[in-house]
Design a protein around this motif. Structure first.
Motif, short mmCIF file in Angstrom:
data_model
loop_
_atom_site.label_atom_id
_atom_site.label_comp_id
_atom_site.label_asym_id
_atom_site.label_seq_id
_atom_site.Cartn_x
_atom_site.Cartn_y
_atom_site.Cartn_z
N PRO A 29 68.89 169.03 -28.70
CA PRO A 29 68.65 170.05 -29.59
C PRO A 29 67.11 170.65 -29.42
O PRO A 29 66.46 169.98 -29.35
CB PRO A 29 69.25 169.53 -30.90
CG PRO A 29 69.42 168.21 -30.77
CD PRO A 29 69.15 167.86 -29.19
N TYR A 30 67.11 171.82 -29.84
CA TYR A 30 65.74 172.59 -29.97
C TYR A 30 65.02 171.90 -31.24
O TYR A 30 65.32 172.38 -32.28
CB TYR A 30 65.94 173.93 -30.37
CG TYR A 30 66.50 174.79 -29.09
CD1 TYR A 30 67.32 175.96 -29.21
CD2 TYR A 30 66.28 174.29 -27.94
CE1 TYR A 30 67.86 176.70 -28.22
CE2 TYR A 30 66.65 175.11 -26.62
CZ TYR A 30 67.59 176.35 -27.16
OH TYR A 30 68.06 177.03 -26.10
N GLY A 31 63.96 171.31 -30.87
CA GLY A 31 63.02 170.93 -31.95
C GLY A 31 63.91 169.97 -33.08
O GLY A 31 64.84 169.48 -32.79
N GLN A 32 63.40 170.23 -34.13
CA GLN A 32 63.85 169.51 -35.24
C GLN A 32 64.82 170.76 -35.89
O GLN A 32 64.69 171.91 -36.15
CB GLN A 32 62.59 169.37 -36.22
CG GLN A 32 61.51 168.45 -35.82
CD GLN A 32 62.25 167.16 -35.31
OE1 GLN A 32 63.02 166.35 -36.19
NE2 GLN A 32 61.70 166.71 -34.21
N PRO A 33 65.96 170.01 -36.54
CA PRO A 33 66.92 170.85 -37.52
C PRO A 33 65.92 171.29 -38.70
O PRO A 33 65.60 170.60 -39.59
CB PRO A 33 67.88 170.05 -38.00
CG PRO A 33 67.60 168.58 -37.44
CD PRO A 33 66.16 168.52 -36.71
N ALA A 218 72.31 185.46 -29.72
CA ALA A 218 70.99 185.99 -29.17
C ALA A 218 70.45 185.23 -27.85
O ALA A 218 70.73 184.10 -27.86
CB ALA A 218 69.93 186.30 -30.34
N SER A 219 69.86 185.97 -27.20
CA SER A 219 69.38 185.49 -25.83
C SER A 219 67.76 185.10 -26.03
O SER A 219 67.36 185.67 -26.83
CB SER A 219 69.64 186.19 -24.61
OG SER A 219 68.65 187.39 -24.65
N SER A 220 67.39 184.25 -25.44
CA SER A 220 65.88 183.92 -25.26
C SER A 220 65.66 183.56 -24.19
O SER A 220 66.20 182.58 -23.33
CB SER A 220 65.44 182.80 -26.28
OG SER A 220 66.05 181.43 -26.11
N ASN A 221 64.12 183.77 -23.76
CA ASN A 221 63.63 183.38 -22.21
C ASN A 221 63.00 182.25 -22.52
O ASN A 221 61.90 181.92 -22.84
CB ASN A 221 62.72 184.53 -21.68
CG ASN A 221 62.33 184.31 -20.41
OD1 ASN A 221 62.75 183.27 -19.69
ND2 ASN A 221 61.96 185.43 -19.78
N GLY A 222 63.80 181.08 -22.24
CA GLY A 222 63.14 179.64 -22.69
C GLY A 222 63.75 179.35 -23.93
O GLY A 222 64.28 180.22 -24.80
N PRO A 223 63.45 178.06 -24.40
CA PRO A 223 64.01 177.65 -25.89
C PRO A 223 63.43 178.31 -26.98
O PRO A 223 62.28 178.79 -26.53
CB PRO A 223 63.93 176.26 -25.94
CG PRO A 223 63.39 175.70 -24.55
CD PRO A 223 62.91 176.88 -23.75
N VAL A 224 64.15 178.53 -28.08
CA VAL A 224 63.51 179.16 -29.16
C VAL A 224 62.72 178.41 -29.99
O VAL A 224 63.05 177.08 -29.77
CB VAL A 224 64.73 179.72 -30.11
CG1 VAL A 224 64.14 180.46 -31.25
CG2 VAL A 224 65.72 180.49 -29.25
N ILE A 225 61.53 178.96 -30.32
CA ILE A 225 60.51 178.02 -31.31
C ILE A 225 60.66 178.38 -32.56
O ILE A 225 60.59 179.62 -32.62
CB ILE A 225 58.99 178.02 -30.58
CG1 ILE A 225 59.19 177.61 -29.08
CG2 ILE A 225 58.27 177.31 -31.47
CD1 ILE A 225 58.00 178.29 -28.34
N PHE A 226 60.73 177.52 -33.49
CA PHE A 226 60.64 178.26 -35.07
C PHE A 226 59.42 177.80 -35.48
O PHE A 226 59.08 176.94 -35.57
CB PHE A 226 61.95 177.27 -35.67
CG PHE A 226 63.23 177.58 -35.08
CD1 PHE A 226 63.92 178.83 -35.71
CD2 PHE A 226 63.69 177.00 -34.42
CE1 PHE A 226 65.24 178.95 -35.33
CE2 PHE A 226 65.08 177.22 -33.98
CZ PHE A 226 65.75 178.33 -34.28
N VAL A 227 58.98 178.74 -36.29
CA VAL A 227 57.63 178.55 -36.93
C VAL A 227 57.52 179.34 -38.37
O VAL A 227 58.43 180.27 -38.65
CB VAL A 227 56.31 179.48 -35.91
CG1 VAL A 227 55.10 179.17 -36.64
CG2 VAL A 227 56.45 179.52 -34.74
N GLU A 228 56.82 178.68 -39.13
CA GLU A 228 56.73 179.09 -40.56
C GLU A 228 55.32 180.04 -40.83
O GLU A 228 54.52 179.53 -40.36
CB GLU A 228 56.83 177.86 -41.53
CG GLU A 228 58.27 177.32 -41.49
CD GLU A 228 58.65 176.73 -42.79
OE1 GLU A 228 57.95 176.90 -43.88
OE2 GLU A 228 59.66 175.92 -42.91
#
Lengths: 330, 205
Positions: A29-33, A218-228
């Motif tokens: 799974p992408y990064g942390q939940p 939604a599509s993304s070129n490569g995994p999605v990164i979540f930032v705050e």
């Protein structure tokens, strides 16, 4: 049917080519939940968001397994059987509203969905595609849900029953659940959304905002990164943001003054592109993709054109001359 | 006998004194002692196949690889899939063929109207015989089953190939309302009926 980790591509059954179904590495799974920001006051309707819940289901639904390219050496297949052969899929083994593989999403259609033109790969069942423009004149709910004249030409309404497979340029696809919230996303990366959601044009050009409760893909070129936030993002790598009250354009003065060339081009009003960044403050979550490759978005032209109404006639003439000069340079 | 093995985006072809045909320019590395030469017109299918291809506009340029050793083949970093054929026929778009073993026969089948919409020529390629064929695709291939009562409609740009007793029709996804004004973006689709498998890639060309 869910997307159980450990079995990325459905049931390994009825393999037509007699080989071993070889999953694309381990699902990660992408990064942390990471919940999208804190629950906070709802700007639409005054009521608080209710319980401290992750407003959008927390993370991309059924986060597709990331093929660890280069991470895992190719496994020698015993017996010399062909590898990488997919198992057979039919209407019953296709997942309901889940990823088939990282790049393909299957919608169990029963009613209507909004879809980006050309996102359809294949479908089972009886499904009809109608342009949103025609639909909105017949059915009032479409017009009330889709309030963006700039993007209306690029969207269709898929209507009927069946399993609908969608993809976008081979990019990673993720589904997101929106729970009485809002999320703004790059228009060219939005593939589909359920009819319960409302689409509005964002003030930031090239972006659209989804409001309400429902699902979108939604599509993304490569995994999605979540930032705050607070955070500054490159406009090309920016995929979208949720709950952020204030995205603003930041001009990096340091970039422009730290070298002579930057200063000259800055004084001449030219821009290298790198000094322009989006600045996010406040509460929320920012979504980034790991690539800056952008697709030409036909709506941007219409969007800019509609903005030229702000200009006076002489200003419009000056702009036209500059644009001609630019087109001749290239 | 030559053995083809797919490793994500690279095809390993192990040769033991025999030969395979591969798409021209697809060799990335070679171990051992392997000779390469152009298969000539028609992808080695002879003069008749060359003529048919020229008429149909189906382009296919293959080379012969013969000798002892391992050849690494790849095309535009596309995913590779190896299909084993045991006397049956696989229909595949010629641009998706990466390599095939010597015993297989390639032929041209006229596809009628479909080619006119997808811009891929009027014909499609059939692969028949006993052996292995390696096909490439943008993203992994999905094998979608078609059975009576479960027809499948595919975007022509996502279609890679098919296998089994299938009949293909061109359907227009455009309703009468769309004739005036803008299209829906899915103007023509391929409807498959019968029973068999359709290979679909996850990106559109």
């Amino acid at each position: 049917m869910t997307y159980p980790p450990g079995n990325p591509y459905g049931q390994p059954q009825g393999n037509p080519y007699g080989g071993q179904p070889q999953p694309y590495g381990q699902p990660q799974p992408y990064g942390q939940p990471q919940p999208y920001g804190q629950p906070q006051g709802n700007p639409y309707g005054g009521q608080p968001h209710g319980q401290p819940q992750p407003p959008y289901g927390g993370q991309p639904h059924g986060g597709p397994p990331q093929p660890p390219y280069g991470g895992q050496p190719p496994q020698p297949v015993p017996g010399g059987a062909p590898s990488g052969v997919p198992s057979t899929l039919d209407p019953h083994t296709l997942p309901d509203d889940d990823n088939v593989n990282p790049y393909v999403f299957c919608i169990a259609l029963n009613g209507e969905w909004f879809m980006s033109k050309g996102a359809m790969l294949a479908y089972y069942g009886t499904i009809q595609f109608d342009a949103v423009t025609e639909y909105s004149s017949v059915q009032a709910w479409v017009a009330s849900r889709f309030s963006s004249p700039v993007y209306i030409q690029d969207w269709v309404v898929a209507q009927g029953h069946g399993k609908l497979l969608i993809g976008d340029r081979g990019f990673d696809l993720n589904s997101y659940d929106l729970d009485d919230g809002n999320l703004t996303i790059k228009a060219s990366n939005l593939c589909a959304f359920s009819r319960q959601l409302e689409l509005k044009q964002s003030i930031v050009p090239g972006f659209v905002t989804l409001i309400g409760t429902g699902k979108f893909i939604a599509s993304s070129n490569g995994p999605v990164i979540f930032v705050e936030p607070p955070f500054r993002a490159d406009p090309d790598a920016l995929l979208g943001w949720a709950d952020c009250p204030a995205p603003s354009v930041h001009h990096d003065a340091q970039w422009m003054t730290q070298n002579v060339r930057g200063m000259i081009s800055g004084a001449l009003g030219r821009a290298s592109g790198e000094e322009r960044q989006y600045d996010f403050t406040g509460q929320g979550t920012i979504l980034l993709q790991s690539s800056e490759v952008a697709r030409e978005d036909p709506a941007v032209l219409r969007l800019v054109e509609s903005q030229t109404q702000l200009l006076t006639n002489s200003q419009a003439g000056a702009l036209g001359q500059r644009l001609i000069a630019r087109a001749q340079q290239q | 006998m030559a053995l083809l093995t797919a490793h994500r985006r690279v095809l390993h072809a192990d040769l033991q004194g025999d030969r395979i045909r591969a798409a021209s320019g697809s060799m990335v590395a070679v171990e051992g002692n392997v000779d390469f030469k152009s298969s000539g017109m028609g992808g080695g299918g002879g003069m008749r196949a060359a003529l048919k291809r020229a008429v149909a506009g189906e382009s296919l340029s293959l080379m012969d690889c013969a000798g002892h050793g391992r050849v690494y083949l790849a095309l535009d970093a596309m995913d590779v899939l190896v299909v084993d054929l045991t006397g049956d026929t696989l229909t595949v778009e010629s641009e998706h063929i990466l390599a095939h073993t010597e015993q297989l026969r390639l032929d041209v089948q006229f596809a009628g109207l479909r080619g006119m919409t997808s811009g891929q020529g009027l014909a499609t390629t059939t692969v028949t015989g006993h052996g292995q064929v390696a096909i490439v695709s943008e993203g992994p291939v999905m094998a979608l089953e078609v059975a009576p009562g479960a027809d499948l409609v595919v975007d022509p740009d996502a279609y890679v190939g098919s296998r089994g007793q299938l009949s293909m029709n061109l359907v227009s996804g455009v309703s009468w309302k769309s004739v005036v004004g803008e299209g829906t973006g899915e103007p023509f689709s391929l409807r498959f009926t019968g029973s068999g498998l359709v290979l679909v890639q996850s990106a559109e060309r």
